[in-house]
Design an enzyme around this catalytic site. Structure first.
Site, mmCIF file in Angstrom:
data_model
loop_
_atom_site.group_PDB
_atom_site.id
_atom_site.type_symbol
_atom_site.label_atom_id
_atom_site.label_comp_id
_atom_site.label_asym_id
_atom_site.label_seq_id
_atom_site.Cartn_x
_atom_site.Cartn_y
_atom_site.Cartn_z
ATOM 1 C CB SER A 1 -0.931 0.017 1.221
ATOM 2 O OG SER A 1 -0.188 0.042 2.417
ATOM 3 N N GLY A 2 0.308 2.314 -0.479
ATOM 4 C CA GLY A 2 1.025 3.586 -0.534
ATOM 5 C C GLY A 2 0.056 4.728 -0.416
ATOM 6 N N GLY A 3 0.539 5.941 -0.701
ATOM 7 C CA GLY A 3 -0.282 7.119 -0.519
ATOM 8 C C GLY A 3 -1.503 7.149 -1.427
ATOM 9 C CB THR B 1 -4.629 -1.050 -1.323
ATOM 10 O OG1 THR B 1 -4.787 -0.081 -0.285
ATOM 11 C CG2 THR B 1 -4.323 -2.403 -0.710
ATOM 12 C CB VAL B 2 -0.686 -3.682 -4.657
ATOM 13 C CG1 VAL B 2 -0.513 -4.865 -5.609
ATOM 14 C CG2 VAL B 2 -0.250 -2.391 -5.345
ATOM 15 C CE LYS C 1 -0.896 1.818 -8.142
ATOM 16 N NZ LYS C 1 0.255 2.389 -8.871
ATOM 17 C CG ASP D 1 7.821 8.479 -8.637
ATOM 18 O OD1 ASP D 1 8.588 9.120 -7.883
ATOM 19 O OD2 ASP D 1 6.773 7.946 -8.242
#
Length: 502
Positions: free
Chosen positions: A21-23, A26-27, A42, A140
């Site tokens: 998960s990130g900002g 969620t995967v 995703k 990125d």
């Protein structure tokens, strides 16, 4: 998701467990019940503080990321199987990989040995060269976006900030969107809000290699602004563990893009660090015809390169002060910068020193005002008004409409299909969008393989924005900016549009 999903996603993908998960999302590990295989899904998860316009932009970016990823057929890129819209959000279906990110490896196992870091670097460089060859800048590159599979395969993921380029430079938006990315991995030109170039991705690769062998980014500071200042000043401690990889890192972290190691030089330098010249799990990288000499120095020391780092430009110092003023004025930085994963935090700031695009305000007889870029040409149609940008192929048509928005778009679709208006037509979505306006709806589609359109109905008007596929992401940002200037004048007959969107 807050509750267990009882019905499989799209009646096909059953979500099993969270694998990351990130900002922004969620995967999930999921099971494809139709093809009997594991897949990764995703899911978008948007912060509560975002405006509706920002939410829609983030959702579009996920779709754009999937398109950019799918366009790159490369062993170092995750395979995208599908994109579906459910619960009003896009979900990306990808191949499932047993892997850890480079950031996880550093956190759990400690710094990586220089030779292994070089192997990973060769693989990431291979993806970047393939992307650059396809006219795509990643923008990125950082440890959390580098995956190392259990079988040794190395991938570069997350093309969410990727942009297209022309003649090796990022295609600049007519209306500047701002500075985006992770502060400790932004190149100096990105911090200065200048267009990215291929060397910008290579700079981020250098910062990633430094993090791999040292366990931290060379420019990570206690605050995002301090990290960007360190980037602009070129201030970082010489690598203590880099060994033979140090000259490569230093060569990639030079302030001026033209002074950095080229992709060909970087490939040769990295390959020499890899044991026996082999690169397990990596992809072989061919030369680019760039045969300029590579510069090496003693292990652990910067190479004696005639293109050595220069002192910061005066413009850099001025921009640092400008950014500081902007951050103080906005007062919103800490909401985006948390103590969790500081090196991978996302930045979104108005660009410093970049002039705003000139625009012309139009007062139309159909009862509204709108500001359009000065280079766009106005054309009065039988119904409505259309503006076109001959340079980019973008355009916007505004037409007064009445009746149910969703049914009106469905009728328009049937009519356009019958008349053959959009050869090679493919519908992406046609749905109610209540956050746009009460009863609002949107119809998004593509045609002729490289054309993209969005027709929205809200508050008594239809807005039809179109652009070439390669301009869609920056075009959408510009479209949002234009719509923020739209003001209906006949308030008594048309509902005002929400400020969050317009």
């Amino acid at each position: 998701m807050g509750r267990e999903r009882l019905i499989p996603l799209a009646r096909r993908y059953r979500l099993l467990s969270v694998v990351g998960s990130g900002g922004m999302g969620t995967v999930w590990r999921a099971y494809d019940e139709m093809l009997d295989r594991d897949v990764a899904v995703k899911e978008v998860r948007l912060p509560e503080h975002l405006t509706e316009g920002e939410r829609r932009l983030m959702c579009r970016r996920l779709i754009d990321e999937a398109r950019a990823t799918a366009a790159l057929r490369h062993p170092g890129v995750v395979v995208v199987h599908d994109v579906i819209i459910e619960d009003g959000r896009p979900w990306v279906i990808m191949e499932f990989l047993e892997a850890r990110s480079l950031r996880q490896i550093i956190t759990e196992d400690g710094p990586v040995a220089p030779d292994r870091a070089a192997e990973i670097g060769v693989a990431v460089l291979g993806v970047l060269r393939a992307a650059h060859g396809a006219g795509i800048l990643h923008r990125d590159v950082k440890p959390s976006n580098v995956l190392v599979c259990d079988d040794g395969r190395v991938l570069l993921t997350d093309f969410g900030l990727a942009v297209h380029m022309d003649q090796g430079r990022e295609i600049a938006d007519t209306i500047v969107a701002g500075i985006e990315g992770s502060p400790a991995y932004l190149s100096p030109e990105r911090v200065l809000a200048e267009p990215s170039v291929e060397a910008s991705d290579l700079w981020s690769l250098g910062a990633t290699l430094y993090a791999a062998v040292e366990g931290r980014s060379p420019f990570l500071r206690s605050h995002a602004l301090a990290s960007m200042v360190a980037v602009l000043m070129g201030e970082y401690e010489p690598s203590a563990r880099g060994g033979r990889l140090t000259p490569v890192i230093d060569g990639l972290l030079r302030q001026e893009p033209d002074d950095r190691l080229s992709a060909g030089e970087t490939s040769r330098e990295l390959t020499e660090v890899v044991p026996d010249g082999s690169t397990p799990g990596a992809v072989a990288v061919e030369g680019t015809g760039d045969e300029s000499p590579s510069w090496r120095g003693a292990p652990g020391k910067a190479a004696a390169d005639p293109r050595a780092r220069r002192r910061p430009r005066m413009g850099t110092i001025i921009s640092v002060a400008t950014i500081a003023v902007l951050v103080g004025a906005l007062g919103a930085w800490t909401a985006r910068w948390t103590s969790v994963g500081q090196s991978d935090a996302m930045v979104l700031l108005p660009s410093s020193g970049a002039p705003a695009a000139k625009s012309i305000k139009y007062h139309e007889a159909d009862g509204y005002t709108v500001e359009m870029p000065s280079g766009w040409r106005r054309q009065k149609l039988t119904e409505g008004v259309q503006w076109n940008d001959a340079t980019t192929g973008q355009g916007l048509r505004i037409t007064p409409v009445s009746g149910d928005a969703l049914e009106g778009l469905r009728t328009a679709e049937r009519r356009e299909m019958g008349e053959g208006t959009y050869p090679g037509y493919r519908r992406l979505r046609l749905e109610l969008v209540p956050e746009l306006s009460k009863g609002g709806a949107e119809w998004e589609f593509t045609w002729q393989k490289d054309q993209h359109g969005l027709r929205s109905r809200a508050a008594g008007y239809e807005f039809y924005f179109f652009a070439p596929a390669w301009r869609w992401t920056p075009g959408q940002r510009q479209y949002d900016k234009i719509l923020q200037t739209f003001r209906p004048e006949q308030i008594e007959t048309r509902s005002p549009l929400p400020d969050s969107r317009w």
